[in-house]
Design a protein around this motif. Structure first.
Motif, PDB file in Angstrom:
ATOM      1  N   ILE A 114       6.700 -84.167   0.592  1.00 22.67           N
ATOM      2  CA  ILE A 114       6.484 -84.093   2.044  1.00 22.67           C
ATOM      3  C   ILE A 114       6.101 -82.686   2.485  1.00 22.67           C
ATOM      4  CG2 ILE A 114       7.973 -86.041   2.590  1.00 22.67           C
ATOM      5  CD1 ILE A 114      10.075 -83.982   3.585  1.00 22.67           C
ATOM      6  N   GLY A 115       5.797 -81.838   1.521  1.00 21.37           N
ATOM      7  CA  GLY A 115       5.341 -80.498   1.850  1.00 21.37           C
ATOM      8  C   GLY A 115       6.351 -79.776   2.710  1.00 21.37           C
ATOM      9  N   THR A 116       5.902 -79.284   3.828  1.00 20.78           N
ATOM     10  CA  THR A 116       6.756 -78.492   4.719  1.00 20.78           C
ATOM     11  C   THR A 116       6.835 -79.136   6.102  1.00 20.78           C
ATOM     12  OG1 THR A 116       4.873 -77.094   5.291  1.00 20.78           O
ATOM     13  CG2 THR A 116       6.252 -76.360   3.469  1.00 20.78           C
ATOM     14  N   ALA A 117       6.838 -80.437   6.139  1.00 25.09           N
ATOM     15  CA  ALA A 117       6.767 -81.168   7.406  1.00 25.09           C
ATOM     16  C   ALA A 117       7.894 -80.825   8.373  1.00 25.09           C
ATOM     17  CB  ALA A 117       6.758 -82.673   7.137  1.00 25.09           C
ATOM     18  N   LEU A 118       9.126 -80.781   7.896  1.00 28.40           N
ATOM     19  CA  LEU A 118      10.246 -80.522   8.801  1.00 28.40           C
ATOM     20  C   LEU A 118      10.264 -79.078   9.270  1.00 28.40           C
ATOM     21  CD1 LEU A 118      12.948 -82.707   7.069  1.00 28.40           C
ATOM     22  CD2 LEU A 118      11.690 -83.199   9.166  1.00 28.40           C
ATOM     23  N   ALA A 119       9.970 -78.144   8.390  1.00 23.55           N
ATOM     24  CA  ALA A 119       9.895 -76.737   8.800  1.00 23.55           C
ATOM     25  C   ALA A 119       8.807 -76.545   9.842  1.00 23.55           C
ATOM     26  CB  ALA A 119       9.629 -75.843   7.595  1.00 23.55           C
ATOM     27  N   GLN A 120       7.674 -77.191   9.630  1.00 24.04           N
ATOM     28  CA  GLN A 120       6.580 -77.043  10.589  1.00 24.04           C
ATOM     29  C   GLN A 120       6.942 -77.640  11.947  1.00 24.04           C
ATOM     30  OE1 GLN A 120       2.510 -77.701   9.449  1.00 24.04           O
ATOM     31  NE2 GLN A 120       3.047 -77.506   7.286  1.00 24.04           N
ATOM     32  N   GLN A 121       7.663 -78.742  11.957  1.00 22.40           N
ATOM     33  CA  GLN A 121       8.070 -79.323  13.233  1.00 22.40           C
ATOM     34  C   GLN A 121       9.005 -78.375  13.977  1.00 22.40           C
ATOM     35  OE1 GLN A 121       6.753 -82.092  14.740  1.00 22.40           O
ATOM     36  NE2 GLN A 121       7.778 -81.106  16.437  1.00 22.40           N
ATOM     37  N   HIS A 122       9.957 -77.785  13.263  1.00 22.70           N
ATOM     38  CA  HIS A 122      10.847 -76.808  13.890  1.00 22.70           C
ATOM     39  C   HIS A 122      10.044 -75.621  14.421  1.00 22.70           C
ATOM     40  CE1 HIS A 122      14.740 -78.139  11.623  1.00 22.70           C
ATOM     41  NE2 HIS A 122      14.314 -79.033  12.482  1.00 22.70           N
ATOM     42  N   LEU A 123       9.105 -75.144  13.619  1.00 20.21           N
ATOM     43  CA  LEU A 123       8.290 -74.003  14.019  1.00 20.21           C
ATOM     44  C   LEU A 123       7.443 -74.337  15.244  1.00 20.21           C
ATOM     45  CD1 LEU A 123       7.399 -71.124  13.492  1.00 20.21           C
ATOM     46  CD2 LEU A 123       5.810 -72.008  11.752  1.00 20.21           C
ATOM     47  N   ARG A 124       6.862 -75.515  15.278  1.00 20.24           N
ATOM     48  CA  ARG A 124       6.065 -75.913  16.448  1.00 20.24           C
ATOM     49  C   ARG A 124       6.921 -75.936  17.721  1.00 20.24           C
ATOM     50  NH1 ARG A 124       1.093 -78.271  15.635  1.00 20.24           N
ATOM     51  NH2 ARG A 124       0.453 -78.391  13.452  1.00 20.24           N
ATOM     52  N   ASN A 125       8.161 -76.383  17.607  1.00 22.93           N
ATOM     53  CA  ASN A 125       9.060 -76.371  18.769  1.00 22.93           C
ATOM     54  C   ASN A 125       9.294 -74.946  19.260  1.00 22.93           C
ATOM     55  OD1 ASN A 125       9.350 -79.154  18.635  1.00 22.93           O
ATOM     56  ND2 ASN A 125      11.271 -79.072  17.539  1.00 22.93           N
ATOM     57  N   ILE A 126       9.528 -74.037  18.343  1.00 19.43           N
ATOM     58  CA  ILE A 126       9.751 -72.630  18.703  1.00 19.43           C
ATOM     59  C   ILE A 126       8.508 -72.053  19.366  1.00 19.43           C
ATOM     60  CG2 ILE A 126      10.135 -70.312  17.747  1.00 19.43           C
ATOM     61  CD1 ILE A 126      11.729 -71.775  15.442  1.00 19.43           C
ATOM     62  N   LEU A 127       7.348 -72.265  18.766  1.00 16.25           N
ATOM     63  CA  LEU A 127       6.112 -71.679  19.277  1.00 16.25           C
ATOM     64  C   LEU A 127       5.738 -72.243  20.635  1.00 16.25           C
ATOM     65  CD1 LEU A 127       4.043 -71.553  15.962  1.00 16.25           C
ATOM     66  CD2 LEU A 127       5.579 -69.815  16.945  1.00 16.25           C
ATOM     67  N   SER A 128       6.010 -73.512  20.846  1.00 26.08           N
ATOM     68  CA  SER A 128       5.766 -74.118  22.152  1.00 26.08           C
ATOM     69  C   SER A 128       6.613 -73.442  23.221  1.00 26.08           C
ATOM     70  CB  SER A 128       6.057 -75.614  22.092  1.00 26.08           C
ATOM     71  OG  SER A 128       5.898 -76.191  23.358  1.00 26.08           O
ATOM     72  N   TYR A 129       7.877 -73.201  22.910  1.00 23.92           N
ATOM     73  CA  TYR A 129       8.765 -72.510  23.849  1.00 23.92           C
ATOM     74  C   TYR A 129       8.251 -71.108  24.160  1.00 23.92           C
ATOM     75  CZ  TYR A 129      12.665 -70.040  25.849  1.00 23.92           C
ATOM     76  OH  TYR A 129      13.434 -69.270  26.679  1.00 23.92           O
TER      77      TYR A 129
END
Length: 184
Positions: free
Chosen positions: A118-133
């Motif tokens: 699954i590559g880095t799917a969960l890390a990327q989702q967490h990162l996208r949440n941070i960057l959106s904020y």
């Protein structure tokens, strides 16, 4: 047209990290359009709110580097189903104190590599949440979870698998277009 400058955050400190290899491959694919400016996150001080009034020189330099970029590329591994602490620390330093974020309004893209399926799917989702904020305009597609295997990127930064190279070429093309949409 002049090349756009991209602040590149590689979330791994390991010298031969898969994500550093991936970043170099992206740099090679984008070399005629983008200039990669790698952020050294391994030597940054830990963010400490007590220092907001007298910001540490490493944090000041980091903010200057990010503010000098046209966009930001995050290339992250996944540690314990999230982003590495060293990457989160760099993000905290560049975005604090409140109201003085170097990231606000910048376009960004997120990608990552791992040997896992699954590559880095969960890390990327967490990162996208941070960057959106942080008020970053994060490229929504393509999501790019690269399953890395030895030899995928050669010593010169070339992607050896045609299907992966084509996917990454599309990622770079869309990132270039995303930056143009956001920055004009």
């Amino acid at each position: 047209m002049d090349k756009r400058t991209i602040a590149v955050f590689v979330g791994s400190l390991r010298k031969d990290s898969y994500n550093r290899q991936l970043a170099r491959a992206l740099e090679r694919l984008a070399e005629d359009r983008l200039r990669f400016d790698y952020v050294d996150i391994g030597r940054l001080p830990f963010y400490n709110q007590d220092l907001d009034g007298d910001y540490p020189p490493g944090g000041v330099a980091l903010k200057r580097q990010v503010r000098g970029a046209d966009a930001v590329l995050f290339v992250t591994p996944e540690y314990n189903r999230s982003v590495p602490g060293v990457l989160k620390n760099a993000i905290d330093l560049a975005s604090r104190p409140y109201g003085d974020s170097a990231f606000a309004g910048l376009p960004a893209a997120v990608i990552g590599a791992s040997p896992g399926a699954i590559g880095t799917a969960l890390a990327q989702q967490h990162l996208r949440n941070i960057l959106s904020y942080l008020d970053m305009a994060v490229m929504p597609q393509p999501e790019a979870y690269i399953q890395f295997e030895d030899g995928l990127v050669d010593a010169d930064g070339r992607v050896t698998r045609q299907d992966t190279r084509e996917f990454l070429e599309d990622f770079v093309d869309r990132f270039v277009n995303w930056i143009s949409l956001q920055r004009g």
